[in-house]
Scaffold this motif. Structure first.
Motif: not given
Length: 307
Positions: A193-213
């Motif tokens: 099996a395979y496991l992938s992880l990713e962390v993103d720090l958005h420093k200019k724009t709020d990612p909430a609307p696109e994340f929810t969509a």
């Protein structure tokens, strides 16, 4: 014998050429003003389009005549730079007299000040100055594989990946750290099996609307996927799953992703397993087991990623 008498000469006959002629004085003339003294010499015409610096500027043939009691109109400077050649035209002077013009200028200045204040306030509220990013203390490490916790999978997949894939990106707008590794059982030669992880720090724009969509509607853009909101992890989280194996270990796949947003930080932990008749793993974990491990390890990893 007597001599006839001589007649006197007639006045109509011209005098003899030998007699000197006397000029008669000219008839009297009315009084004349004295002649004007001679003026300065006029400049000679030149073939060059610009006036000779040593000559007085040419008079404007279209200039208005001076009126007695009023100042003479100003003549244009022949050496001034003409507008339209890299220089803006001179600004018109403000209208003099009357309160209407003064009020117009005042309101123009007030409007500019209000517009500038509104622009600055908008930048402040929307994070345009880059000082309002809500990162909540999270960081994007250079090696996410060694900074993340995926110990819940160790009992099922005890063999470590000796060469996981990892990378990091640093940018004024976004910091990103990524890790991908294979999960192997003791009896397996290749990854089960395979496991992938990713962390993103958005420093200019709020990612909430696109994340929810993206994650709330994942099932609308991808068929045969189930989406479930998850409480208690971050500010917003969604679990996306798919199982096409139908209980078989020789075909199909099992897929699960937990996506989390906490402020302006987003995190995903992704699990996938593909089955075929060549696989040595005949007893893969259930999808319920996998989703439980994702929730546990995601909580632990987010705590470790905080400063």
């Amino acid at each position: 014998m007597s001599t006839p008498p001589q007649e006197p000469p007639s006045s109509s006959q011209p005098p003899s050429s030998s007699a000197p002629q006397q000029s008669s004085p000219p008839p009297p003339q009315p009084d004349q003003p004295p002649a004007a003294p001679p003026g300065p010499p006029q400049p000679q015409p030149t073939a060059y389009p610009y006036p000779n610096p040593q000559s007085p500027p040419a008079q404007n043939p279209y200039a208005q005549p001076a009126v007695v009691g009023q100042p003479a109109p100003q003549q244009a400077n022949p050496y001034a730079t003409q507008p339209g050649y890299g220089y803006p035209p001179p600004a018109a002077p403000p209208a003099s007299g009357g309160n209407a013009a003064g009020r117009a200028v005042l309101w123009a200045v007030v409007g500019a000040v209000v517009a500038s204040a509104a622009w600055a306030g908008g930048l402040f509220l929307t994070g345009g100055f880059g000082s309002s990013a809500d990162l909540r203390g999270y960081r994007a490490p250079a090696n996410l594989c060694s900074s993340a916790d995926y110990s819940s999978f160790k009992d099922e997949y005890p063999v470590d990946d000796s060469a996981p894939t990892k990378n990091v990106m640093k940018d004024p707008a976004l910091d990103q750290s990524y890790c991908s590794l294979s999960l192997k059982k003791t009896s397996s030669s290749y990854g089960d099996a395979y496991l992938s992880l990713e962390v993103d720090l958005h420093k200019k724009t709020d990612p909430a609307p696109e994340f929810t969509a993206t994650w709330k509607n994942y099932g609308d853009s991808h068929s045969d996927y189930d989406v479930t909101p998850v409480q208690g992890i971050g500010e917003e989280a969604y679990l996306v799953t798919q199982d096409t194996s139908n209980g078989s270990t020789t075909s199909g796949s099992r897929y699960a992703t937990l996506a989390v947003r906490d402020g302006w930080m987003t995190f995903t932990m992704y699990y996938s397993a593909y089955f075929s008749s060549y696989d040595s793993d005949t007893d893969p974990p259930s999808l319920d087991d996998v989703t439980g491990w994702l929730k546990t390890d995601t909580k632990s990893t987010l705590e470790q990623l905080k400063d």
